[in-house]
Design a protein around this motif. Sequence first.
Motif, PDB file in Angstrom:
ATOM      1  N   GLU A  51     -60.838   0.967  -7.995  1.00  0.00           N
ATOM      2  CA  GLU A  51     -59.605   1.754  -7.876  1.00  0.00           C
ATOM      3  C   GLU A  51     -58.410   0.863  -7.554  1.00  0.00           C
ATOM      4  O   GLU A  51     -57.269   1.213  -7.838  1.00  0.00           O
ATOM      5  CB  GLU A  51     -59.769   2.824  -6.809  1.00  0.00           C
ATOM      6  CG  GLU A  51     -58.645   3.816  -6.775  1.00  0.00           C
ATOM      7  CD  GLU A  51     -58.897   4.942  -5.799  1.00  0.00           C
ATOM      8  OE1 GLU A  51     -58.140   5.916  -5.844  1.00  0.00           O
ATOM      9  OE2 GLU A  51     -59.849   4.869  -5.002  1.00  0.00           O
ATOM     10  N   ASP A  79     -63.858   9.217 -13.344  1.00  0.00           N
ATOM     11  CA  ASP A  79     -62.406   9.197 -13.097  1.00  0.00           C
ATOM     12  C   ASP A  79     -61.896   7.790 -12.777  1.00  0.00           C
ATOM     13  O   ASP A  79     -60.692   7.549 -12.817  1.00  0.00           O
ATOM     14  CB  ASP A  79     -62.001  10.192 -12.021  1.00  0.00           C
ATOM     15  CG  ASP A  79     -62.651   9.935 -10.683  1.00  0.00           C
ATOM     16  OD1 ASP A  79     -63.761   9.387 -10.634  1.00  0.00           O
ATOM     17  OD2 ASP A  79     -62.045  10.312  -9.658  1.00  0.00           O
ATOM     18  N   ARG A 118     -58.216   7.450 -11.175  1.00  0.00           N
ATOM     19  CA  ARG A 118     -58.100   8.705 -10.413  1.00  0.00           C
ATOM     20  C   ARG A 118     -56.892   9.553 -10.793  1.00  0.00           C
ATOM     21  O   ARG A 118     -56.768  10.673 -10.358  1.00  0.00           O
ATOM     22  CB  ARG A 118     -58.104   8.458  -8.911  1.00  0.00           C
ATOM     23  CG  ARG A 118     -59.427   7.960  -8.388  1.00  0.00           C
ATOM     24  CD  ARG A 118     -59.685   8.444  -6.983  1.00  0.00           C
ATOM     25  NE  ARG A 118     -60.641   7.596  -6.291  1.00  0.00           N
ATOM     26  CZ  ARG A 118     -61.959   7.800  -6.296  1.00  0.00           C
ATOM     27  NH1 ARG A 118     -62.460   8.791  -6.958  1.00  0.00           N
ATOM     28  NH2 ARG A 118     -62.751   6.978  -5.643  1.00  0.00           N
TER      29      ARG A 118
END
Length: 142
Positions: A51, A79, A118
């Motif tokens: 991320e 995601d 995300r």
Amino acid sequence: MIRMIRYKARIQKDGRGYVVSFPDLPGCLSAGRTLPEAKRNAVEALDLYLEEANDPRWQLPASRDLRGRDYHWVTASPDIAIPLMIREARRAKKISQQKLAELLEMKLQTYQKLEYPRKSNPTAKTLVHIASVLEESFEICA
């Protein structure tokens, strides 16, 4: 073919449970009291590590197929993985975000969101369109 993002985790038993490390991802660590818990936590650790790829210039580390009974494949959550897969496919074709946005007939800002972990939620139709424009295919599975 752009494959689902996954890395080998080394899961070792210690005195209190299991310790998880990712040899290809320095500093990516986790743990769990049981092996199933350690595997679940490994996914979360991998997602958090990946991320951090908010910078479009960040290079996705190579994933090696390490062997041994302590090594287990861990697949990133969709995601996180799908936006990075889109980014890697674009980079492999040496196309800028601006150029690909134009080829997809969408605004640059709209396209940029597709590469943001995300924040991206492309439809199947959008993924097929991207794959078609890039003359590539995406493997999306656990």
